[in-house]
Design an enzyme around this catalytic site. Structure first.
Site, short mmCIF file in Angstrom:
data_model
loop_
_atom_site.label_atom_id
_atom_site.label_comp_id
_atom_site.label_asym_id
_atom_site.label_seq_id
_atom_site.Cartn_x
_atom_site.Cartn_y
_atom_site.Cartn_z
N ALA A 31 37.32 41.01 41.67
CA ALA A 31 36.45 41.24 43.11
C ALA A 31 36.44 39.83 43.95
O ALA A 31 36.25 39.88 44.90
CB ALA A 31 34.84 41.31 42.69
N ASN A 55 24.13 39.86 41.50
CA ASN A 55 24.54 39.40 40.00
C ASN A 55 23.56 38.66 39.45
O ASN A 55 23.62 38.71 38.12
CB ASN A 55 26.05 38.63 40.15
CG ASN A 55 25.96 37.55 40.97
OD1 ASN A 55 25.62 37.28 42.04
ND2 ASN A 55 26.21 36.42 40.47
N GLN A 109 28.80 44.59 41.09
CA GLN A 109 27.48 44.94 40.05
C GLN A 109 27.13 46.21 40.33
O GLN A 109 26.00 46.74 39.59
CB GLN A 109 26.76 43.84 40.17
CG GLN A 109 27.16 42.46 39.72
CD GLN A 109 27.35 42.18 38.41
OE1 GLN A 109 26.91 42.96 37.46
NE2 GLN A 109 27.79 40.98 38.12
N ALA A 145 36.68 45.81 37.30
CA ALA A 145 36.67 46.50 36.17
C ALA A 145 35.86 46.00 34.98
O ALA A 145 35.29 46.78 34.53
CB ALA A 145 38.14 46.82 35.70
N THR A 157 53.82 42.81 41.65
CA THR A 157 54.01 43.97 40.71
C THR A 157 52.61 44.32 40.09
O THR A 157 52.01 43.34 39.61
CB THR A 157 55.10 43.57 39.54
OG1 THR A 157 56.35 43.31 40.04
CG2 THR A 157 54.91 44.67 38.55
N CYS A 193 29.90 31.97 37.16
CA CYS A 193 30.77 31.51 38.04
C CYS A 193 30.29 30.06 38.38
O CYS A 193 30.81 29.44 38.91
CB CYS A 193 31.03 32.32 39.28
SG CYS A 193 31.95 33.76 38.82
#
Length: 453
Positions: A123, A203, A231, A252, A291, A377
């Site tokens: 995110a 969050n 969230q 995820a 990739t 964070c």
């Protein structure tokens, strides 16, 4: 010779209870839905000794991977190891098909088209791409961004970065319950506003913003609406069409999937344009070169499919645990305040402040419960949460906040133990607090004129 050294190393690790392989044994009960139970062991971590693995109640920071997601990833790792961008052989086609199946699974969860899903590393990258990418693309005509003071740090920092480039940003305050004032949003929109970015579920305090109303306002003023839904997805119903969002960031590992993968929803009709953050092979429709991480993407897709099937059950289970936790604490403690709206809130988030308690001491005292004082964070900072300060919470109460995160694998026994440990620690700290003694004696400490010596 090399093989003997390797064999000796493996033998030492297997026979040493604290060796490299012993980490496989230590699973939180919240994460170990199918794991074997082992006897409690004394553990020394960062100078703190505890009796065993702490209870995990920090689901907003990250969630344990669902065993079914792990199975899907493991199978993909073994069989779909080709480069998904190799178009000349079967191995590449298999990996590409696995990625496209996951793209469909993610899209279904938010009522979008698979062509609108751009896989990214998480995110944070999605938020950076959305906020910076849109404003850079429309820089000739759009110079203004609107966001809120309670956004995730990566959105706030992206906006500050734009300010350094000459863009203007309006940081909307929120009401005392954490919700956006819709009238203030309307008044803040200008002819040169290029983006409104407001997170769906906060969050730190778990409040759910009125997404449909915000989307309607943005649509009426023809301003693209971006939301950080890391969230929200998999926890509350999300419909990008009903919300009128042009861009949506996802992750995820907040929904029992793997870390290192997320996605950005980019609306196709009406089309929203943005500049990519990086250049290269032009993968993901030219918006995210590099990739693709096939196995993480497969895990993300599996997590989304499980969330669709189990969202209703999860909500009922988690809501019951949240009520059990809050009621259990309030039955035994006074001066407990819930931060953020209780009417518009994700049930798995419970942010509490405890009056007359020193916050850092409370957090350190709860070493047998893995909780946090705010966003992972920004947890390195000793400053009170900027989210709580934006709500108008007093600094002393903001310092005592604890965020309890409840999830799919949390048990009633864990909640009861968390209540017991929290109450015990708060009572212990209050016994040492002269302020609490004064309050019990009926003294209004807010009106005391403290003298300095």
């Amino acid at each position: 010779m090399a093989s003997k050294v390797i064999s000796a190393t493996i033998r030492r690790a297997l026979t040493n209870p604290h060796g490299a392989f012993s980490r496989c044994r230590h699973l939180s009960t919240a994460a170990a839905a199918t794991a074997v139970n082992y006897e409690d062991e004394s553990i020394l971590m960062k100078g703190v000794r505890i009796s065993g693995r702490p209870l995990y109640l920090d689901m907003q920071a990250t969630t344990p991977i669902d065993p079914r997601v792990f199975d899907a990833m493991n199978d993909s790792t073994i069989h779909e190891y080709g480069n998904p961008h190799s178009r000349t052989h079967m191995y590449g086609w298999e990996a590409e098909n696995a990625v496209e199946v996951a793209r469909i699974q993610v899209a279904k969860l938010i009522e979008a088209s698979p062509k609108e899903i751009i896989f990214m590393s998480g995110a944070t990258e999605a938020n950076n791409t959305a906020v910076k990418g849109v404003m850079h693309f429309y820089r000739d005509t759009k110079k203004h961004v609107i966001t809120t003071q309670t956004e995730h740090k990566c959105v706030l920092d992206s906006c500050r970065h734009l300010q350094q480039e000459g863009f203007e940003v309006t940081y909307l305050p929120v009401k005392t319950d954490g919700l956006v004032d819709l009238e203030m949003l309307k008044e803040a929109i200008r002819p040169d506003t290029g983006l409104v970015s407001i997170m769906a579920v906060n969050n730190e305090i778990g409040v759910v913003q009125p997404m449909e109303e915000i989307g309607r306002i943005c649509k009426e003023h023809n301003v693209p609406f971006h939301t950080d839904a890391a969230q929200a997805i998999g926890k509350i119903p999300v419909d990008v069409k009903k919300w009128n969002v042009a861009l949506m960031s996802m992750s995820a590992h907040k929904i029992y999937g793997p870390k290192g993968v997320g996605a950005l929803y980019v609306r196709r009709r009406p089309r929203i344009r943005l500049e990519p953050l990086m250049n290269g092979g032009g993968q993901e429709r030219g918006l995210r070169s590099g990739t693709g991480a096939t196995q993480q993407i497969v895990g993300f897709g599996a997590a989304c499919e499980l969330a669709m099937k189990e969202m209703e059950y999860d909500e009922k289970w988690i809501k019951g645990l949240q009520e059990r936790l809050l009621n259990g604490i309030r039955e035994k403690l006074d001066g407990v305040v819930v931060n953020g709206s209780m009417d518009s809130r994700y049930v798995g988030n419970l942010n509490l402040s405890f009056a007359y308690v020193e916050g850092e001491s409370l957090l350190m005292g709860l070493k047998e419960v893995a909780v946090s004082s705010g966003s992972a964070c920004t947890s390195a900072s000793l400053e009170p949460s900027y989210v709580l300060r934006a709500l108008g919470v007093d600094e002393d109460m903001a310092h005592t906040s604890i965020r309890f995160g409840i999830g799919r694998f949390t048990t009633k026994e864990e909640i009861d133990k968390a209540v017991e440990l929290t109450v015990k620690q708060v009572e212990k700290l209050r016994e040492m607090s002269p302020l609490y003694e004064m309050v019990k004696e009926g003294i209004d400490i807010k009106n005391i004129q403290w003298s300095q010596h």
